[in-house]
Motif scaffolding. Structure first.
Motif, PDB file in Angstrom:
ATOM      1  N   LEU A 229      16.212  43.342  65.746  1.00  0.00           N
ATOM      2  CA  LEU A 229      16.216  42.531  64.490  1.00  0.00           C
ATOM      3  C   LEU A 229      15.806  41.104  64.448  1.00  0.00           C
ATOM      4  CD1 LEU A 229      20.271  43.653  63.825  1.00  0.00           C
ATOM      5  CD2 LEU A 229      17.961  44.660  62.574  1.00  0.00           C
ATOM      6  N   GLY A 230      15.217  40.760  65.324  1.00  0.00           N
ATOM      7  CA  GLY A 230      14.496  39.747  65.537  1.00  0.00           C
ATOM      8  C   GLY A 230      15.297  38.322  65.926  1.00  0.00           C
ATOM      9  N   HIS A 231      16.621  38.835  66.387  1.00  0.00           N
ATOM     10  CA  HIS A 231      17.532  37.678  67.219  1.00  0.00           C
ATOM     11  C   HIS A 231      17.017  37.350  68.406  1.00  0.00           C
ATOM     12  CE1 HIS A 231      20.621  37.545  63.932  1.00  0.00           C
ATOM     13  NE2 HIS A 231      20.197  39.007  63.906  1.00  0.00           N
ATOM     14  N   ARG A 232      17.125  36.166  68.937  1.00  0.00           N
ATOM     15  CA  ARG A 232      16.618  35.781  70.436  1.00  0.00           C
ATOM     16  C   ARG A 232      17.791  34.736  70.870  1.00  0.00           C
ATOM     17  NH1 ARG A 232      13.948  39.290  69.576  1.00  0.00           N
ATOM     18  NH2 ARG A 232      11.708  39.482  70.049  1.00  0.00           N
ATOM     19  N   ARG A 233      18.554  34.214  70.057  1.00  0.00           N
ATOM     20  CA  ARG A 233      19.612  33.192  70.422  1.00  0.00           C
ATOM     21  C   ARG A 233      20.746  34.431  70.307  1.00  0.00           C
ATOM     22  NH1 ARG A 233      17.905  28.664  67.127  1.00  0.00           N
ATOM     23  NH2 ARG A 233      20.040  28.643  65.950  1.00  0.00           N
ATOM     24  N   ILE A 234      20.990  35.046  71.548  1.00  0.00           N
ATOM     25  CA  ILE A 234      22.042  35.989  71.546  1.00  0.00           C
ATOM     26  C   ILE A 234      23.079  35.786  72.691  1.00  0.00           C
ATOM     27  CG2 ILE A 234      22.682  38.502  71.862  1.00  0.00           C
ATOM     28  CD1 ILE A 234      19.721  39.119  71.034  1.00  0.00           C
ATOM     29  N   ALA A 235      24.217  35.582  72.562  1.00  0.00           N
ATOM     30  CA  ALA A 235      25.207  35.323  73.327  1.00  0.00           C
ATOM     31  C   ALA A 235      26.027  36.702  73.798  1.00  0.00           C
ATOM     32  CB  ALA A 235      26.443  34.377  72.796  1.00  0.00           C
ATOM     33  N   TYR A 236      26.663  36.517  74.856  1.00  0.00           N
ATOM     34  CA  TYR A 236      27.604  37.388  75.289  1.00  0.00           C
ATOM     35  C   TYR A 236      29.161  36.947  75.698  1.00  0.00           C
ATOM     36  CZ  TYR A 236      29.924  40.963  78.214  1.00  0.00           C
ATOM     37  OH  TYR A 236      30.706  42.064  78.890  1.00  0.00           O
ATOM     38  N   LEU A 237      30.156  37.551  75.061  1.00  0.00           N
ATOM     39  CA  LEU A 237      31.471  37.185  75.426  1.00  0.00           C
ATOM     40  C   LEU A 237      32.100  38.569  75.806  1.00  0.00           C
ATOM     41  CD1 LEU A 237      33.895  35.339  75.261  1.00  0.00           C
ATOM     42  CD2 LEU A 237      34.140  35.803  72.538  1.00  0.00           C
ATOM     43  N   GLY A 238      32.497  38.616  77.220  1.00  0.00           N
ATOM     44  CA  GLY A 238      33.009  39.653  77.468  1.00  0.00           C
ATOM     45  C   GLY A 238      34.470  39.568  78.312  1.00  0.00           C
ATOM     46  N   GLY A 239      34.694  40.528  79.439  1.00  0.00           N
ATOM     47  CA  GLY A 239      36.048  40.323  79.783  1.00  0.00           C
ATOM     48  C   GLY A 239      36.243  39.496  81.287  1.00  0.00           C
ATOM     49  N   PRO A 240      37.063  39.855  81.844  1.00  0.00           N
ATOM     50  CA  PRO A 240      37.176  39.305  83.349  1.00  0.00           C
ATOM     51  C   PRO A 240      35.831  39.261  84.257  1.00  0.00           C
ATOM     52  CG  PRO A 240      39.039  40.426  82.825  1.00  0.00           C
ATOM     53  CD  PRO A 240      37.988  41.049  81.753  1.00  0.00           C
ATOM     54  N   ALA A 241      35.586  38.209  84.698  1.00  0.00           N
ATOM     55  CA  ALA A 241      34.173  38.097  85.655  1.00  0.00           C
ATOM     56  C   ALA A 241      34.139  39.207  86.580  1.00  0.00           C
ATOM     57  CB  ALA A 241      34.075  36.587  86.121  1.00  0.00           C
ATOM     58  N   THR A 242      35.384  39.409  87.332  1.00  0.00           N
ATOM     59  CA  THR A 242      35.210  40.589  88.372  1.00  0.00           C
ATOM     60  C   THR A 242      35.227  42.028  87.949  1.00  0.00           C
ATOM     61  OG1 THR A 242      37.755  40.044  88.648  1.00  0.00           O
ATOM     62  CG2 THR A 242      36.273  38.859  89.800  1.00  0.00           C
ATOM     63  N   ALA A 243      35.581  42.162  86.650  1.00  0.00           N
ATOM     64  CA  ALA A 243      35.584  43.558  86.165  1.00  0.00           C
ATOM     65  C   ALA A 243      34.422  44.132  86.414  1.00  0.00           C
ATOM     66  CB  ALA A 243      36.374  43.757  84.755  1.00  0.00           C
ATOM     67  N   ALA A 244      34.530  45.773  86.810  1.00  0.00           N
ATOM     68  CA  ALA A 244      33.367  46.269  87.224  1.00  0.00           C
ATOM     69  C   ALA A 244      32.579  46.602  85.642  1.00  0.00           C
ATOM     70  CB  ALA A 244      33.479  47.616  87.870  1.00  0.00           C
ATOM     71  N   CYS A 245      33.581  47.049  84.836  1.00  0.00           N
ATOM     72  CA  CYS A 245      32.958  47.389  83.351  1.00  0.00           C
ATOM     73  C   CYS A 245      32.316  46.092  82.724  1.00  0.00           C
ATOM     74  CB  CYS A 245      33.864  48.025  82.468  1.00  0.00           C
ATOM     75  SG  CYS A 245      35.436  46.906  82.389  1.00  0.00           S
TER      76      CYS A 245
END
Length: 344
Positions: free
Chosen positions: A179-195
């Motif tokens: 869609l043309g985005h380049r400034r894309i962030a990721y907000l996830g879960g616990p740092a140690t979680a495998a998923c």
């Protein structure tokens, strides 16, 4: 008295206490016709000897038993999908499901023994962090374990069920890039979680393949909860160079980000595109409906149930880890960056 390393029997405990096997049995069954001092002594020795009641034999009237489905967080939309899948699969063979919430510290030797005494045939732990001691307690109790979306696996032979998290993270990010985005962030879960690690690596792989740099501060961890989206989403949107799109590690987190955006007067998707993960009911009920990665949660619950029953029956399984396919579902929370109020 030294504890016998072999599995203790009622006779072992009775001999240690100087009472009859029948008296020990009465204590185990909660009978009232046992003197308080004798009851206290027997209970203490049951713990000392790490006594676990034998599992019901196949063919016994109680052999069907129940399966314990445990969560270490409050029940939410994600949880209900897992539960429905497990209940449906259990109903097909006449096996009941008991749902419980136990934090990590609650999983002890006593916990494992109580599960067996209550007639559980196996345990399905969902997004749980399991320690080596907890795994050993279940092993001593002869209780099979299946973990769904494990946060950690201290042993490689622990049976687990998940989804193609890396592929899902890759697809979500590629959609935003298309869609043309380049400034894309990721907000996830616990740092140690495998998923979470797999989803984040899928995100990074897509960004790297497209030559889109990951801006410092654009990758954040949480607990896959709504409040993570509100709080960390606000922090992302307040950056000097705010993202034009955010990939959230769960639908709940995505909805929290939408709330943070609205509090800042941003429109979804005109000013900010958001992709979630799971495709729970809340994704379809959002405003706008959420673009998300469908994780086959009901199917995962069903596979976990059938696997747990196979293990309880003493059958061998082909693989210790099963991954079910994810699928990107495009709805109204994403749009081309040229439509965004923030320049791309």
């Amino acid at each position: 008295m030294p504890v016998n390393p072999r599995r203790a029997t009622l006779a072992t405990v009775a001999a240690s206490a100087g009472v009859s096997v029948a008296t020990v049995s009465k204590v185990l069954n909660g009978r009232s016709d046992v003197a308080p001092t004798t009851r206290s002594l027997v209970q203490s020795l049951l713990l000392q000897h790490d006594y676990v009641a034998p599992s019901p034999r196949r063919g016994d009237a109680t052999a069907a038993g129940t399966i314990e489905v445990e969560f270490d967080t409050d029940i939410n939309a994600y949880s209900t999908e897992i539960i429905q899948g497990a209940v449906d699969a259990g109903a097909e063979v006449g096996v009941g499901v008991v749902v419980s919430i136990r934090r990590g510290a609650d999983r002890t030797t006593v916990w494992a023994r109580d599960l067996v005494s209550a007639g559980r045939r196996a345990v399905i732990a969902v997004t749980a962090e399991m320690t080596a001691r907890q795994l050993a307690a279940l092993s001593r109790a002869n209780l099979p374990l299946v973990v769904i979306d494990p946060l950690n696996l201290p042993r490689t032979d622990v049976t687990s069920v998940g989804s193609t998290n890396f592929a899902g993270g890759l697809a979500a990010t590629q959609h935003l890039l298309s869609l043309g985005h380049r400034r894309i962030a990721y907000l996830g879960g616990p740092a140690t979680a495998a998923c979470n690690q797999a989803r984040m690596h899928g995100y990074r792989a897509a960004m790297e393949a497209a030559g889109a740099p990951v801006v410092p501060g654009y990758v954040r961890e949480g607990h896959f909860l709504y409040n993570d989206g509100v709080e960390s989403g606000a922090a992302l949107l307040d950056l000097p160079e705010a993202p034009t799109a955010i990939f959230a590690g769960s639908d709940e987190t995505a909805l929290g980000i939408i709330e943070a955006a609205r509090a800042r007067g941003l429109r979804i998707p005109e000013d900010l595109s958001i992709v979630g993960f799971d495709d729970t009911q809340v994704a379809r009920m959002g405003s706008p409906p959420l673009t998300t990665v469908r994780q086959p949660l009901r199917e995962m619950g069903g596979v976990a149930m059938r696997t747990a029953l196979r293990l309880a029956a003493g059958e061998k399984i082909d693989s210790h880890h099963v991954e079910l396919a994810t699928e990107l579902v495009v709805r109204g929370s994403t749009a081309p960056v040229s439509f965004a109020g923030v320049p791309g």
